[in-house]
Write an enzyme that holds these catalytic residues in place. Sequence first.
Site, PDB file in Angstrom:
ATOM      1  N   ASP A  32     -64.021  -8.433 -45.433  1.00 49.81           N
ATOM      2  CA  ASP A  32     -65.466  -8.637 -45.464  1.00 49.81           C
ATOM      3  C   ASP A  32     -65.754 -10.135 -45.608  1.00 49.81           C
ATOM      4  O   ASP A  32     -65.097 -10.839 -46.364  1.00 49.81           O
ATOM      5  CB  ASP A  32     -66.081  -7.867 -46.644  1.00 49.81           C
ATOM      6  N   ILE A  33     -66.742 -10.609 -44.860  1.00 52.14           N
ATOM      7  CA  ILE A  33     -67.078 -12.041 -44.857  1.00 52.14           C
ATOM      8  C   ILE A  33     -67.685 -12.485 -46.190  1.00 52.14           C
ATOM      9  O   ILE A  33     -67.646 -13.671 -46.535  1.00 52.14           O
ATOM     10  CB  ILE A  33     -68.030 -12.348 -43.675  1.00 52.14           C
ATOM     11  N   ASN A  90     -72.150   3.021 -46.635  1.00 46.68           N
ATOM     12  CA  ASN A  90     -73.604   3.050 -46.690  1.00 46.68           C
ATOM     13  C   ASN A  90     -74.161   3.618 -45.385  1.00 46.68           C
ATOM     14  O   ASN A  90     -73.620   3.358 -44.310  1.00 46.68           O
ATOM     15  CB  ASN A  90     -74.161   1.639 -46.897  1.00 46.68           C
ATOM     16  N   GLU A  98     -76.466  -2.328 -43.669  1.00 45.50           N
ATOM     17  CA  GLU A  98     -76.904  -3.543 -42.956  1.00 45.50           C
ATOM     18  C   GLU A  98     -76.427  -3.544 -41.512  1.00 45.50           C
ATOM     19  O   GLU A  98     -77.159  -3.970 -40.614  1.00 45.50           O
ATOM     20  CB  GLU A  98     -76.346  -4.791 -43.649  1.00 45.50           C
ATOM     21  N   VAL A  99     -75.189  -3.142 -41.299  1.00 45.75           N
ATOM     22  CA  VAL A  99     -74.626  -3.191 -39.944  1.00 45.75           C
ATOM     23  C   VAL A  99     -74.540  -1.757 -39.400  1.00 45.75           C
ATOM     24  O   VAL A  99     -73.839  -0.916 -39.963  1.00 45.75           O
ATOM     25  CB  VAL A  99     -73.225  -3.850 -39.955  1.00 45.75           C
ATOM     26  N   HIS A 103     -68.855   2.120 -41.026  1.00 44.93           N
ATOM     27  CA  HIS A 103     -67.749   1.396 -41.654  1.00 44.93           C
ATOM     28  C   HIS A 103     -67.549   1.890 -43.071  1.00 44.93           C
ATOM     29  O   HIS A 103     -68.482   2.351 -43.724  1.00 44.93           O
ATOM     30  CB  HIS A 103     -67.996  -0.116 -41.654  1.00 44.93           C
ATOM     31  N   HIS A 105     -66.093   0.708 -46.846  1.00 49.53           N
ATOM     32  CA  HIS A 105     -65.728  -0.440 -47.685  1.00 49.53           C
ATOM     33  C   HIS A 105     -64.553  -0.029 -48.561  1.00 49.53           C
ATOM     34  O   HIS A 105     -64.564   1.055 -49.157  1.00 49.53           O
ATOM     35  CB  HIS A 105     -66.887  -0.822 -48.613  1.00 49.53           C
TER      36      HIS A 105
HETATM   37  P1  5GP Z   1     -73.296  -2.509 -45.146  1.00 49.27           P
HETATM   38  O1  5GP Z   1     -74.359  -3.017 -46.072  1.00 49.27           O
HETATM   39  O2  5GP Z   1     -73.789  -2.328 -43.751  1.00 49.27           O
HETATM   40  O3  5GP Z   1     -72.586  -1.302 -45.704  1.00 49.27           O
HETATM   41  O4  5GP Z   1     -72.172  -3.633 -45.153  1.00 49.27           O
HETATM   42  C1  5GP Z   1     -72.030  -4.579 -44.150  1.00 49.27           C
HETATM   43  C2  5GP Z   1     -70.930  -5.523 -44.621  1.00 49.27           C
HETATM   44  O5  5GP Z   1     -70.545  -6.302 -43.519  1.00 49.27           O
HETATM   45  C3  5GP Z   1     -71.352  -6.470 -45.729  1.00 49.27           C
HETATM   46  O6  5GP Z   1     -70.484  -6.317 -46.850  1.00 49.27           O
HETATM   47  C4  5GP Z   1     -71.230  -7.857 -45.087  1.00 49.27           C
HETATM   48  O7  5GP Z   1     -70.730  -8.838 -45.975  1.00 49.27           O
HETATM   49  C5  5GP Z   1     -70.258  -7.604 -43.955  1.00 49.27           C
HETATM   50  N1  5GP Z   1     -70.448  -8.471 -42.791  1.00 49.27           N
HETATM   51  C6  5GP Z   1     -71.632  -8.766 -42.178  1.00 49.27           C
HETATM   52  N2  5GP Z   1     -71.428  -9.574 -41.119  1.00 49.27           N
HETATM   53  C7  5GP Z   1     -70.075  -9.767 -41.052  1.00 49.27           C
HETATM   54  C8  5GP Z   1     -69.249 -10.523 -40.148  1.00 49.27           C
HETATM   55  O8  5GP Z   1     -69.698 -11.160 -39.192  1.00 49.27           O
HETATM   56  N3  5GP Z   1     -67.909 -10.501 -40.398  1.00 49.27           N
HETATM   57  C9  5GP Z   1     -67.365  -9.806 -41.440  1.00 49.27           C
HETATM   58  N4  5GP Z   1     -66.038  -9.861 -41.581  1.00 49.27           N
HETATM   59  N5  5GP Z   1     -68.126  -9.090 -42.298  1.00 49.27           N
HETATM   60  C10 5GP Z   1     -69.461  -9.072 -42.103  1.00 49.27           C
END
Ligand code: 5GP
Length: 114
Positions: A32-33, A90, A98-99, A103, A105
Amino acid sequence: MYNENNIFAKIIKGQIPCEKVYEDKNVLFFNDINPMAKIHVLGIPKIFCVDFSDFILKSEDSIVSDFFKKTEMVIDTLGIRETGYKIFSNSGVNGGQEVPHFHIHILGGEKVKL
Ligand code: 5GP
């Protein structure tokens, strides 16, 4: 409706770089970034699916099984099987996603404060 312009679709297509932990034809695991723990790995299936439900509903059983078997394999590779970890996914607005590509975690390497 799946949007192919999301960041993880671009990572799968190699249009955006990532720190790969494990990859094969069906799955990709990468750091994760913005890590929330010492170890924070994201795991995604390469099939285009929005969230957990979309993944389960549109995938063959063998693909679902393979994804979770590979998740456990990565947990072992990360060396956190014995010390413990947190896995979650999520979904949607109320889940704080968010994405919009399914996915999981994987957090560990220390006591996870979530
Ligand atoms: P969500 O809130 O959708 O469950 O989590 C999305 C995750 O993707 C977040 O923890 C965020 O830090 C990670 N993330 C967002 N953009 C990028 C990216 O460009 N590269 C990587 N490696 N992680 C990302």
